[in-house]
Structure formats: structure tokens, C-alpha cells
Design a protein around this motif. Sequence first.
Motif, PDB file in Angstrom:
ATOM      1  N   PRO A 151      -7.158   1.289  -6.935  1.00  0.00           N
ATOM      2  CA  PRO A 151      -7.869   2.396  -6.294  1.00  0.00           C
ATOM      3  C   PRO A 151      -9.380   2.215  -6.212  1.00  0.00           C
ATOM      4  O   PRO A 151     -10.032   1.727  -7.139  1.00  0.00           O
TER       5      PRO A 151
ATOM      6  N   TYR B 266      -1.469  -3.875 -10.907  1.00  0.00           N
ATOM      7  CA  TYR B 266      -2.548  -2.895 -11.025  1.00  0.00           C
ATOM      8  C   TYR B 266      -3.543  -3.445 -12.039  1.00  0.00           C
ATOM      9  O   TYR B 266      -3.180  -4.224 -12.930  1.00  0.00           O
TER      10      TYR B 266
ATOM     11  N   GLN C 257      -0.140   9.895  -5.644  1.00  0.00           N
ATOM     12  CA  GLN C 257       0.368   8.682  -5.011  1.00  0.00           C
ATOM     13  C   GLN C 257       1.684   8.239  -5.628  1.00  0.00           C
ATOM     14  O   GLN C 257       2.650   7.911  -4.917  1.00  0.00           O
ATOM     15  N   PHE C 258       1.733   8.220  -6.941  1.00  0.00           N
ATOM     16  CA  PHE C 258       2.977   7.828  -7.600  1.00  0.00           C
ATOM     17  C   PHE C 258       4.070   8.862  -7.348  1.00  0.00           C
ATOM     18  O   PHE C 258       5.257   8.527  -7.255  1.00  0.00           O
TER      19      PHE C 258
ATOM     20  N   LEU D  98       5.777  -1.203  -9.717  1.00  0.00           N
ATOM     21  CA  LEU D  98       4.321  -1.251  -9.551  1.00  0.00           C
ATOM     22  C   LEU D  98       3.928  -2.676  -9.929  1.00  0.00           C
ATOM     23  O   LEU D  98       3.595  -2.978 -11.068  1.00  0.00           O
TER      24      LEU D  98
ATOM     25  N   HIS E 229       1.597  -2.007  -4.957  1.00  0.00           N
ATOM     26  CA  HIS E 229       0.511  -2.348  -5.873  1.00  0.00           C
ATOM     27  C   HIS E 229      -0.506  -1.209  -5.873  1.00  0.00           C
ATOM     28  O   HIS E 229      -0.479  -0.340  -4.995  1.00  0.00           O
ATOM     29  N   TYR E 230      -1.421  -1.228  -6.860  1.00  0.00           N
ATOM     30  CA  TYR E 230      -2.357  -0.106  -6.980  1.00  0.00           C
ATOM     31  C   TYR E 230      -3.709  -0.580  -7.482  1.00  0.00           C
ATOM     32  O   TYR E 230      -3.868  -0.966  -8.643  1.00  0.00           O
TER      33      TYR E 230
ATOM     34  N   ASP F  33       0.847  -1.185   0.000  1.00  0.00           N
ATOM     35  CA  ASP F  33       0.000   0.000   0.000  1.00  0.00           C
ATOM     36  C   ASP F  33       0.894   1.250   0.000  1.00  0.00           C
ATOM     37  O   ASP F  33       1.850   1.347   0.774  1.00  0.00           O
ATOM     38  N   ILE F  34       0.577   2.194  -0.864  1.00  0.00           N
ATOM     39  CA  ILE F  34       1.451   3.359  -1.022  1.00  0.00           C
ATOM     40  C   ILE F  34       1.483   4.205   0.244  1.00  0.00           C
ATOM     41  O   ILE F  34       2.565   4.588   0.718  1.00  0.00           O
TER      42      ILE F  34
ATOM     43  N   VAL G 204      -3.125   5.111 -15.795  1.00  0.00           N
ATOM     44  CA  VAL G 204      -2.300   4.593 -14.698  1.00  0.00           C
ATOM     45  C   VAL G 204      -0.944   4.137 -15.218  1.00  0.00           C
ATOM     46  O   VAL G 204       0.093   4.399 -14.591  1.00  0.00           O
TER      47      VAL G 204
ATOM     48  N   GLU H 276     -10.251   9.019  -6.077  1.00  0.00           N
ATOM     49  CA  GLU H 276      -9.052   8.238  -6.394  1.00  0.00           C
ATOM     50  C   GLU H 276      -8.954   8.072  -7.909  1.00  0.00           C
ATOM     51  O   GLU H 276      -8.878   6.965  -8.431  1.00  0.00           O
TER      52      GLU H 276
ATOM     53  N   THR I 103      -3.989   9.478  -8.469  1.00  0.00           N
ATOM     54  CA  THR I 103      -2.984   8.575  -9.027  1.00  0.00           C
ATOM     55  C   THR I 103      -1.637   9.272  -9.143  1.00  0.00           C
ATOM     56  O   THR I 103      -0.600   8.748  -8.707  1.00  0.00           O
TER      57      THR I 103
END
Length: 501
Positions: free
Chosen positions: A223, A291, A271-272, A288, A220-221, A195-196, A318, A263, A268
Motif C-alpha cells: 500500500p 506483502y 481491501q481484504f 496473500l 499481493h499488497y 492488485d485487489i 497486515v 491506505e 487494509t
Amino acid sequence: MESNAVQLAAKIKLGINPGNTMEGYCPDNPSEDCWGNPKISAAYIKLIKDTGFDAIRIPVGWDQYADQTTGKISDAWLNRVKEVVQYAVDNGLYVIVNIHWDGGWLERSFHEAVESEAKKEAVNAKQKAYWEQIATHLRDFDEHVMFASANEPDAVDPAKVLVLDSYHQTFVDAVRSTGGRNAYRVLVVQGMRTDIDMTVDMWNNMPTDTVAGRQMMEIHYYPGFFANKGEDDSWGLMHCYWGEGYQSLTDTTRNSTNFWRPEEEAFTDAQFGRMKTKFVDQGIPVVLGEYAAMLRYPKTCADYDLHLASREYFWRYVTKSAVDHGLLPFAWEVGRDEGYLIDRYTPAVHDEQVVDAMIVAAGKALGLSNRPKSWTLDGDATDSSSTAYMRLTLNQADATAAYTFANPVNWSGKTLKVVLNFDQAFISDRNGGMADLLQFYTYSAGSAASEWKCLTSNRELVAGQDTEFTCSAFSIENAVGLGIQFAANTGSVTIKRALIK
């Protein structure tokens, strides 16, 4: 093994996971195909490479193939994993081999490990034993092969983070102890639950290593309720529509804006961006590792064309945001229904809409927008666009739709792919598709040079069905635009997507 982690990361633009396969957990009868997917074939791996991916993350389970008394992993399973890795390396793919969920012996151990030193030591002992065997068996592969400590470790508070630190340190020490190329191999460790927010806020330090600059971080992602929520429940509804311009005006309860926090695009990027600042900018590449966005069904998503367009947009956005922030994107693909991107039996690309979107986003192809009014129509056609795609209605034969490139295109060695969808009026006008259908053209600035190519006929068409057309005959080196001329006198045509590869 000349590349460090940063140098190796620069060679990876787009990866994929053959999920629900080698990590399939069926302890009473363990097998690679126990979750319903076929075994990974050499042809499947070649397809991955030929499609445009340059890396593959292979989720692997080990525990059910190991003697629970001695910790010895079956030689047959070690050899099978090595065989699949060899398929990938033979195709020039970069490979990440991990210990996946694996029945949860590591990923779910944190509460007990905090309460019991003996439990913590037992998990570390298994981590050490497994990685010594895995690393030894795969030791001779070059830098194309990386190892990853775990998958989504459930460390959610500072005490459990300390336990996770010990698991990752055991992993690094075990791999390095096997020597040879493993003394320098790039290794990947996972953030808390991958989780970010947790990873940025609670991460301590990368494991101690005997060689500098040879580690990557993984997150991982997924949302909101758009990405992978599998059913409606008391927590909320499955979402069908994601992104600016892709919210439904009629099926509003399933817009992703209904999540408790937005989200979408800005989230995105933010978060990145946090991962870039915390790790990438400090010389630690970020994988990553997973996703995805689930494919819903018309019974769930009333505005279904918009759902498909929105899902395509999610994958494209993404992927591009990850690449722009220095993250290495690996799509999660499960070979069926909600995540069916690749037909592993044939093998063939199953969901070209999503795969094309990723290839474009990773910079491996030029994508032409399918959004309404992105193509210019001449007077022989009118704009009848849907909310999801560019649609035109023909008023007479030889109507054209033209697209202007943001930057000149050198057509040499490139192929144009356009996916179109015709209504019944168009098809009837063209004798079911047997008469002339369309022709492509391209031109340089001021039409100093132009080419008309790939006149197409004799294609059996079905109303409402996507049909792909390709053209590899163009040669202009500085084209500024592309056009499609349609031969029908009536009917409508939807431009679903177009790319140059």
C-alpha cells in the motif's frame, strides 16, 4: 492428496518468500545466486520452520534455463528446484512453486497477445511446455506442494483479462495432464497484477478444472508510498510512518497519511474484506502471496525510532488482518537492506522485531504491547516513554514494571522473550552489566500463586543497543500478569517488545 483447497488453507497461518534468489534473472550467466543472495540451504529452510513459519512460497525463474528452440528446461535446474522443495517438505512446510517474473515473457505479453493471436498462442505454448515439465518433475510430492501459474500478470483491461484467462487455463490443463498426484494437487492462479481492486472488479471465473475445489486465488499488497517506494521522485516522497498513533509530529511530510488516499488500517481491512467476499466466502481461498514494508534509513526518516515501531506495527497489522479475513499471508523477504528479515548465510533471524510481529499476528505467540503506558510502574519508577516505545526512569533499586494479560496464560512449555534497551546511567550503575540486572515474576489472580525467576547478571551491555532476555522457568497455569524488577538505582530502560511463545 486428501485435502481440498479450503482444507489445505486451514493448515497455513504464515508463510515467507526467499525472494531475489531462485527467480534471479541473469540470462547471460543464469544461477541461483546471480542477484547476490546465497543458494537456499537446508539449514535456512529449517530455520524458517523453527522460527514459526508453516509455509514457503518459492519464486522461480525457468526461461533462462530452457532451450528457446525446444522449450526443454535444464534437468540440472529441475533437479535443483526439486531439492529445495524437498528441504521444505522434510520440515513439514507447505510449499508454493511458481513461474515468477522470468524475464517477463508471460507477465508483459498482454498488449501483443491482444493484438496478435500468434503471440497469444506462442505464450500459451510456452506455458504448457514449462508446466508439463515442472509438474512431471515434482509430481510425487504430496499435498504439501502447490503450483502457481504466474506472479503479477499485467492484465489491466477486459481484453487482456481474457488473455490471462487463457494462460491460467493452459496452466491448469497442463498440470492435470501429467496425472498422478497432480490430478488432485491444489493450484493457485493470480489476479490482474495481483492488485485487489482490479481482481475484484474484473475477474471472470476460475479456470475450468477436472476436479472440484482444488484452486486458490493470489493477490499481493504494497500500500501507498510506505510499503515499497524506493526513492523520492516527482510522484512523491518515500513514507516512513504508517498507522494510527505512529504518525510523526515533526517529520510530517513522510507520514503515510500524505498519500492520495488513506491506505492504512481501515483501508487494509476493507481491501481484504473485498477478497473475502469475492473469493473466500465462495469457497476459494486467497493467498496473500507478497506483502512488505521497506526498511528506511535515518537520513530519510528523521524520527527513526518511530519509523521502526511503525514498520513493526505495519507487519503485525497486515498479517493479522489477512488471517482474520481468511487470507494466507506470505511475507516478501529479499535477504538484504530494505527487506532483510533473514540472514541466509548464518542462517539466523536478522530482523527479530518484524519477524516477532508476524509470529504474534499469526497467533503463534502472545505479544505484549510496547506502546506507552501499557506497562504499570510502581513508585520506584516514572514514565518517560517515547512516542514509539514504553520507557521508564528508575528512582531507586527494585523498581518494577508489570503487564496485565487480557486472558490468563498457561506458562507450561512456554518461553518469555523480552527485548530491552538501557541508557548509560543504568549500565554504569550495574558495573557495565556484570552486577544483578533484573528478575522476572508472574502471578495468578489475587496473587494466590506467584513465581520469581531468571535473576540475570553478567551480561555485557551497550548503551542504546537492544538486548534480549529470555525465561523458560515459569510454571503457573493461570497467570494473569507478568513483571520485571530492575536492580539499578538509576537510569532508564526502554521495553522494546515482549512475547510469550
